[in-house]
Structure formats: C-alpha cells, structure tokens
Design a protein around this motif. Structure first.
Motif, PDB file in Angstrom:
ATOM      1  N   SER A 156       0.840  -1.216   0.000  1.00 15.45           N
ATOM      2  CA  SER A 156       0.000   0.000   0.000  1.00 15.45           C
ATOM      3  C   SER A 156       0.867   1.256   0.000  1.00 15.45           C
ATOM      4  O   SER A 156       0.583   2.226  -0.717  1.00 15.45           O
ATOM      5  CB  SER A 156      -0.921   0.001   1.220  1.00 15.45           C
ATOM      6  N   ALA A 157       1.929   1.234   0.812  1.00 20.97           N
ATOM      7  CA  ALA A 157       2.859   2.367   0.845  1.00 20.97           C
ATOM      8  C   ALA A 157       3.574   2.516  -0.499  1.00 20.97           C
ATOM      9  O   ALA A 157       3.781   3.636  -0.987  1.00 20.97           O
ATOM     10  CB  ALA A 157       3.871   2.177   1.971  1.00 20.97           C
ATOM     11  N   MET A 170      -0.469  14.210  -3.717  1.00 25.98           N
ATOM     12  CA  MET A 170      -0.241  13.327  -2.580  1.00 25.98           C
ATOM     13  C   MET A 170      -1.541  12.851  -1.946  1.00 25.98           C
ATOM     14  O   MET A 170      -1.675  11.671  -1.585  1.00 25.98           O
ATOM     15  CB  MET A 170       0.625  14.039  -1.535  1.00 25.98           C
ATOM     16  N   THR A 208       1.213   4.093  -3.010  1.00 27.76           N
ATOM     17  CA  THR A 208       1.106   5.535  -2.729  1.00 27.76           C
ATOM     18  C   THR A 208       2.333   6.281  -3.252  1.00 27.76           C
ATOM     19  O   THR A 208       2.205   7.321  -3.924  1.00 27.76           O
ATOM     20  CB  THR A 208       0.955   5.765  -1.214  1.00 27.76           C
ATOM     21  N   GLY A 219      -3.855   4.587  -2.420  1.00 29.51           N
ATOM     22  CA  GLY A 219      -3.092   3.622  -1.617  1.00 29.51           C
ATOM     23  C   GLY A 219      -3.985   2.886  -0.630  1.00 29.51           C
ATOM     24  O   GLY A 219      -3.849   1.671  -0.431  1.00 29.51           O
ATOM     25  N   LEU A 220      -4.913   3.623  -0.006  1.00 30.82           N
ATOM     26  CA  LEU A 220      -5.872   3.006   0.918  1.00 30.82           C
ATOM     27  C   LEU A 220      -6.801   2.046   0.171  1.00 30.82           C
ATOM     28  O   LEU A 220      -7.111   0.951   0.665  1.00 30.82           O
ATOM     29  CB  LEU A 220      -6.702   4.089   1.614  1.00 30.82           C
ATOM     30  N   TYR A 224       2.529   8.962  -6.546  1.00 33.05           N
ATOM     31  CA  TYR A 224       2.951  10.350  -6.334  1.00 33.05           C
ATOM     32  C   TYR A 224       4.161  10.704  -7.210  1.00 33.05           C
ATOM     33  O   TYR A 224       4.173  11.738  -7.874  1.00 33.05           O
ATOM     34  CB  TYR A 224       3.286  10.585  -4.860  1.00 33.05           C
ATOM     35  N   ILE A 249       0.908   3.617   5.163  1.00 34.98           N
ATOM     36  CA  ILE A 249       1.050   5.021   4.766  1.00 34.98           C
ATOM     37  C   ILE A 249       1.523   5.864   5.950  1.00 34.98           C
ATOM     38  O   ILE A 249       2.358   6.767   5.803  1.00 34.98           O
ATOM     39  CB  ILE A 249      -0.285   5.543   4.187  1.00 34.98           C
ATOM     40  N   ALA A 276      -2.979  10.205  -4.078  1.00 26.66           N
ATOM     41  CA  ALA A 276      -2.152   8.995  -3.973  1.00 26.66           C
ATOM     42  C   ALA A 276      -2.460   8.245  -2.672  1.00 26.66           C
ATOM     43  O   ALA A 276      -2.491   7.005  -2.655  1.00 26.66           O
ATOM     44  CB  ALA A 276      -0.672   9.368  -4.040  1.00 26.66           C
ATOM     45  N   ILE A 277      -2.698   8.992  -1.587  1.00 21.85           N
ATOM     46  CA  ILE A 277      -3.036   8.358  -0.301  1.00 21.85           C
ATOM     47  C   ILE A 277      -4.369   7.618  -0.411  1.00 21.85           C
ATOM     48  O   ILE A 277      -4.488   6.465   0.030  1.00 21.85           O
ATOM     49  CB  ILE A 277      -3.099   9.421   0.815  1.00 21.85           C
ATOM     50  N   THR A 308       5.190   5.341   6.290  1.00 21.99           N
ATOM     51  CA  THR A 308       5.898   6.149   5.293  1.00 21.99           C
ATOM     52  C   THR A 308       6.052   7.586   5.772  1.00 21.99           C
ATOM     53  O   THR A 308       7.124   8.191   5.633  1.00 21.99           O
ATOM     54  CB  THR A 308       5.128   6.130   3.958  1.00 21.99           C
ATOM     55  N   SER A 309       4.991   8.127   6.347  1.00 22.41           N
ATOM     56  CA  SER A 309       5.038   9.502   6.873  1.00 22.41           C
ATOM     57  C   SER A 309       6.063   9.628   7.988  1.00 22.41           C
ATOM     58  O   SER A 309       6.781  10.629   8.073  1.00 22.41           O
ATOM     59  CB  SER A 309       3.651   9.897   7.385  1.00 22.41           C
TER      60      SER A 309
END
Length: 360
Positions: free
Chosen positions: A94-95, A109, A98, A116-117, A102, A249, A112-113, A252-253
């Motif tokens: 998933s990450a 972004m 995303t 990704g979800l 992006y 995600i 993309a999130i 990743t943050s």
C-alpha cells in the motif's frame, strides 16, 4: 412532591446506566496483562534512565502506533477464529502504491493516499475472497499473500527508496493536539485510542460483535443460527487490508521513505501483541483493551532492548519467547483449573455417596 420523586428516580436510572457502562468497559480489561505491563515498565524505570522522562516514553509509543492500529484489527480477526499473516505485506505494498503514484504518475499526494488506501482494501478483499468463498484456510492464504505482496513491492521499487514527499505529509507523528504538563501527545496516539474505543464498543455492544464471537466459538453453530459467515469473513479481511494500508502510509510519513522491506517481520510483533493481550489464538475469546496492554508490553520490551544495544537477532528471540509464553500460560492455567475442578467434583460426589451409605 411527585415531580421531585420522578426527578430523583430518573437521575438514579441515568446514574445506573452510566455505572453499567463503566463496569462493562472496565470488565474488559485484562488485569493480568496490565500488571505485566506495569512490571516491565517499572523494571525499565529502574534500569534505564531514559524511561524516567515521560516525553521519551511518548516518543517510544508514537513510533509503534502503526503496529497498534493493525493489532486492533487483528484482534477481531483472531476472535473470529482466523488469522491474517499478510498484514506487513499489505502495509508495504500500500505504501509502495502511494509512493509510485505520487512520484511516477504525478498524482497529488492526497489522491495517492486515497488510492493507496483503496489498494490496501483490495488486497484485503483478495484474502477475504480466498478464505470465505474458496474455503482455503486463512493461515495458508495469508502466508502466501504475505510473500506475494512484498514480492510485488520488490519488483516495482527494487532495493531503492521512494522519498521526498510533501512537507505536510512528513512526520504526522509530530503533530500534537494535546499537552499534558510538559508532554505533548501526538495525534497518532489519540487516533489509536479512538480506534480502540470504537472497536471495543463494536465487539461488546453490537450484533456484529456478537456474530464475530459466535463464529470464533463455533462456526457451524453460527451458520445454523442464521449468521452469514462468508460475508462477515470477507468483510473482516477487507477491513484488515484497509487498516494495514493506512498503517503502511503512516509508516511512510514517519520514516519519510518507502522500501520493500518496510515492516519486515511485523506480523510476528502484531500477533504477539494480540496474544499477549489475552486473545485466544483458537478464537471466540479476547478484547481490544487487552490488546492495548499487549501493545505497550511489546513496545517497552523492544525499546528497552534497543536502549541496551541488544542485537536485532536477540530481540527476535525475546519476542518469540514472549509469544510462546503468551500461548502456553493460558493453556497451563486452563489445565490446572480443570484438574482442580475435577478434584472438587470427585470430593463432592464422595461426600454424597458417604452420606447415603450412612443412612443405610
């Protein structure tokens, strides 16, 4: 006079309702695991000076919010008599989705999130379809998809990292909403606590929660009672994928990069957290409050080992030992209780037989 008595009775009723709510909430606490968590923390406070700083403890907790989030959903899966070993793979893929959307597709972004979800949700739906409708055992399906999802991530990004995300996305764990004394509480911890409360009420007070426990206790009986077992299993695995995607995600943050080896071995920690919290690996028993204590135990143990500069291989040994103990101890207690109960029954029967013999 009559009005005042009515007011008093209505106040008593409201008070009793609140009392019942609080009793139901705190009855769900696995007090044994809370005591264990308290003992681990006390040892760390004595042996590790860093743990005497509340800010350090909060930082240690905030670095593990993603596993706590996935462990909450894993609690529901295991209570329903299943297991999802693919969660770390779903987090990674998933990450990866995303990050690629992006950087390579030029999608903003936020978009993309969301995608990704949705990717995480679809990965969970694949697991759910294989388990619920093709009737393949969950442990086999999710071991396969664990390697499949991580392998796909490896194919797309190789040994490279994806980084350079927008500033507003980076380090969400450093956004603070509440300050208690001199300690700032990150939004991620608050969000996790909200999820814990929501899942607690779903399992404790809703028909869906009762159905989940029924499936975990006896799936055949649940089918005969009219529960749509297939649909519920599919739903649970789909939600597990969505939650794991969100966790990926968030990771990743926090780390500022995406790699194919993100959350490597995370499924072991997550299952250890759930089982340490008192959830039966056989299903039908467990609650998310116990998982919260299990999560804190694993955090404190891992953090303490890292501060003591224990190599990662030895840390895995400790976590594996914790998992085995968490599985073995409840069974040992159950066996001892059963033996004690049998002895008491035999004593009672002997007394009845002796009293009858005396009469004759």
């Amino acid at each position: 006079m009559l009005k005042s008595s009515n007011n008093i009775s209505s106040n008593k009723a409201i008070g009793s309702n609140y009392g019942l709510l609080l009793r139901n909430f705190f009855s769900g606490l696995e007090i044994n695991y809370f005591i264990l968590m308290f003992i681990v923390l006390t040892i760390l406070l004595i042996t590790t000076p860093n743990y005497r700083n509340a800010s350090y403890i909060i930082k240690a907790i905030s670095r593990n919010v993603e596993y706590g989030l996935v462990a909450c959903m894993m609690t529901i899966i295991i209570v329903a008599g299943m297991i999802d070993l693919s969660v770390a793979g779903v987090m990674t893929l998933s990450a990866t989705i995303t990050g690629l959307l992006y950087h390579n597709a030029g999608i903003p972004m936020l978009g993309a999130i969301v995608l990704g979800l949705m990717g995480g949700l679809m990965l969970g739906m694949i697991n759910g379809a294989l388990v619920a409708y093709l009737k393949i055992p969950a442990i086999i399906v999710t071991i396969g998809t664990l390697y499949l999802y991580r392998g796909i991530s490896k194919i797309f990004i190789g040994d490279h990292s994806l980084g350079h995300f927008p500033d507003w996305f980076n380090r969400v764990d450093r956004i603070y909403l509440i300050k208690i004394g001199n300690v700032n509480i990150p939004v991620t911890i608050i969000g996790l606590l909200v999820v814990v409360i929501i899942i607690f009420f779903i399992l404790k007070f809703t028909s869906i929660g009762r159905k989940i426990y029924a499936i975990g206790t006896n799936e055949t009986a649940a089918k005969f009672s009219g529960i749509n077992v297939k649909r519920l299993k599919f739903l649970l695995f789909s939600l597990s994928g969505l939650v794991a995607g969100a966790a990926g995600i968030l990771t990743t943050s926090r780390l500022l990069v995406v790699r194919h080896d993100m959350a490597l071995g995370g499924e072991l920690d997550i299952i250890t957290i759930v089982v340490l919290g008192g959830t039966s690996i056989l299903g039908g028993k467990g609650n998310v409050i116990g998982t919260l204590w299990g999560w804190l135990i694993v955090i404190f143990v891992r953090s303490g080992l890292s501060v003591a500069q224990i190599p990662i291989e030895q840390q895995l040994f400790v976590i594996g030992t914790l998992l085995l103990l968490a599985l073995a101890i409840p069974n040992i207690i159950s066996i001892l209780k059963e033996k004690y109960l049998n002895i008491e029954i035999q004593k009672s029967l002997k007394k009845v037989i002796d009293s009858k013999n005396k009469k004759y």
